[in-house]
Design an enzyme around this catalytic site. Structure first.
Site, PDB file in Angstrom:
ATOM      1  N   ASN A  45     -11.126 -20.068   9.246  1.00 14.23           N
ATOM      2  CA  ASN A  45     -10.200 -18.993   8.860  1.00 14.23           C
ATOM      3  C   ASN A  45      -9.121 -18.838   9.926  1.00 14.23           C
ATOM      4  OD1 ASN A  45     -12.396 -17.980  10.395  1.00 14.23           O
ATOM      5  ND2 ASN A  45     -12.181 -15.920   9.579  1.00 14.23           N
ATOM      6  N   GLU A  47      -6.218 -16.142  10.832  1.00  9.74           N
ATOM      7  CA  GLU A  47      -5.661 -14.813  10.544  1.00  9.74           C
ATOM      8  C   GLU A  47      -4.203 -14.703  11.009  1.00  9.74           C
ATOM      9  OE1 GLU A  47      -8.623 -12.077  12.064  1.00  9.74           O
ATOM     10  OE2 GLU A  47      -9.949 -12.557  10.375  1.00  9.74           O
ATOM     11  N   ASN A  48      -3.593 -13.594  10.635  1.00  7.47           N
ATOM     12  CA  ASN A  48      -2.162 -13.419  10.903  1.00  7.47           C
ATOM     13  C   ASN A  48      -1.889 -11.950  11.210  1.00  7.47           C
ATOM     14  OD1 ASN A  48       0.847 -13.057  10.015  1.00  7.47           O
ATOM     15  ND2 ASN A  48       0.523 -15.248  10.127  1.00  7.47           N
ATOM     16  N   ALA A  49      -0.898 -11.706  12.071  1.00  5.09           N
ATOM     17  CA  ALA A  49      -0.520 -10.338  12.411  1.00  5.09           C
ATOM     18  C   ALA A  49      -0.104  -9.565  11.162  1.00  5.09           C
ATOM     19  CB  ALA A  49       0.613 -10.343  13.431  1.00  5.09           C
ATOM     20  N   TYR A  51      -1.543  -9.038   8.123  1.00 11.56           N
ATOM     21  CA  TYR A  51      -2.932  -9.289   7.724  1.00 11.56           C
ATOM     22  C   TYR A  51      -3.143 -10.061   6.417  1.00 11.56           C
ATOM     23  CZ  TYR A  51      -4.126  -5.813  11.352  1.00 11.56           C
ATOM     24  OH  TYR A  51      -4.260  -5.125  12.526  1.00 11.56           O
ATOM     25  N   CYS A  56      -8.595 -18.160   4.412  1.00 18.23           N
ATOM     26  CA  CYS A  56     -10.042 -18.356   4.549  1.00 18.23           C
ATOM     27  C   CYS A  56     -10.369 -19.792   4.963  1.00 18.23           C
ATOM     28  CB  CYS A  56     -10.736 -18.062   3.222  1.00 18.23           C
ATOM     29  SG  CYS A  56     -10.826 -16.312   2.809  1.00 18.23           S
ATOM     30  N   GLU A  58     -12.523 -21.787   3.637  1.00 19.25           N
ATOM     31  CA  GLU A  58     -12.650 -22.686   2.481  1.00 19.25           C
ATOM     32  C   GLU A  58     -11.285 -23.215   2.059  1.00 19.25           C
ATOM     33  OE1 GLU A  58     -13.833 -19.626   2.899  1.00 19.25           O
ATOM     34  OE2 GLU A  58     -15.642 -19.254   1.738  1.00 19.25           O
ATOM     35  N   CYS A  89     -15.439 -15.540  -0.725  1.00 14.69           N
ATOM     36  CA  CYS A  89     -14.769 -14.411  -1.367  1.00 14.69           C
ATOM     37  C   CYS A  89     -14.371 -14.803  -2.800  1.00 14.69           C
ATOM     38  CB  CYS A  89     -13.541 -13.995  -0.567  1.00 14.69           C
ATOM     39  SG  CYS A  89     -12.135 -15.119  -0.732  1.00 14.69           S
ATOM     40  N   CYS A  92     -11.803 -17.575  -3.022  1.00 15.92           N
ATOM     41  CA  CYS A  92     -12.322 -18.896  -2.622  1.00 15.92           C
ATOM     42  C   CYS A  92     -13.294 -19.447  -3.658  1.00 15.92           C
ATOM     43  CB  CYS A  92     -12.948 -18.830  -1.238  1.00 15.92           C
ATOM     44  SG  CYS A  92     -11.686 -18.763   0.057  1.00 15.92           S
TER      45      CYS A  92
END
Ligand code: THU
Length: 134
Positions: A45, A47-49, A51, A56, A58, A89, A92
């Site tokens: 995964n 992530e990013n500032a 959000y 993910c 997958e 999730c 995914c």
């Protein structure tokens, strides 16, 4: 705990998990795919500032697989460190389904090994897939 049936794939998922970029959730996830032709791909995964732009594990593994010209998943290992199952999730599930058959295996893991194994059909019953567009 179930016996790990594909150590190379499990190890690849662990390695990917350990590269996860998760400054916001601190929730690392790794995924590793074996295709029906035996190739292996992995993702973590990211992530990013901003959000919602995070991706993910997958999704990363699937992108890597498709980039290499492969589109048929035989089995996928998903691993996290939380106490609960790191079940894919909703988004995914649909991403995996695109490249699966009903009997494609999904193995949900913790650092100690497989916690639960299920088929694609069990993970996403009555799913919508390429054939539904016909
Ligand atoms: N996450 C995944 O990578 N895969 C899943 O199927 C469930 C959630 C990630 C997204 C986010 O970076 C973190 O786990 C917490 O939701």
């Amino acid at each position: 705990m179930t016996q790990i049936n594909n150590k190379a794939l499990f190890d690849l998922a662990v390695q990917a998990m350990n590269k996860a970029y998760v400054p916001y959730s601190n929730f690392v996830v790794g995924a590793a795919i074996q295709t029906v032709t035996g190739e292996l791909y992995s993702g973590c995964n990211v992530e990013n500032a901003s959000y919602p732009e995070g991706t993910c594990a997958e999704a990363g593994a699937i992108a890597s697989m498709v980039r290499d010209g492969q589109t048929q998943i035989d089995s996928i290992y998903v691993i996290g460190k939380g106490e609960q199952l790191v079940t894919p999730c909703g988004g995914c599930r649909q991403r995996i389904r695109e490249f699966s058959t009903p009997s494609t295996m999904i193995h949900i893991c913790g650092p100690e090994g497989i916690r639960k194994s299920m088929t694609m059909e069990e993970l996403l019953p009555f799913s919508f897939g390429p054939d539904n567009l016909k």
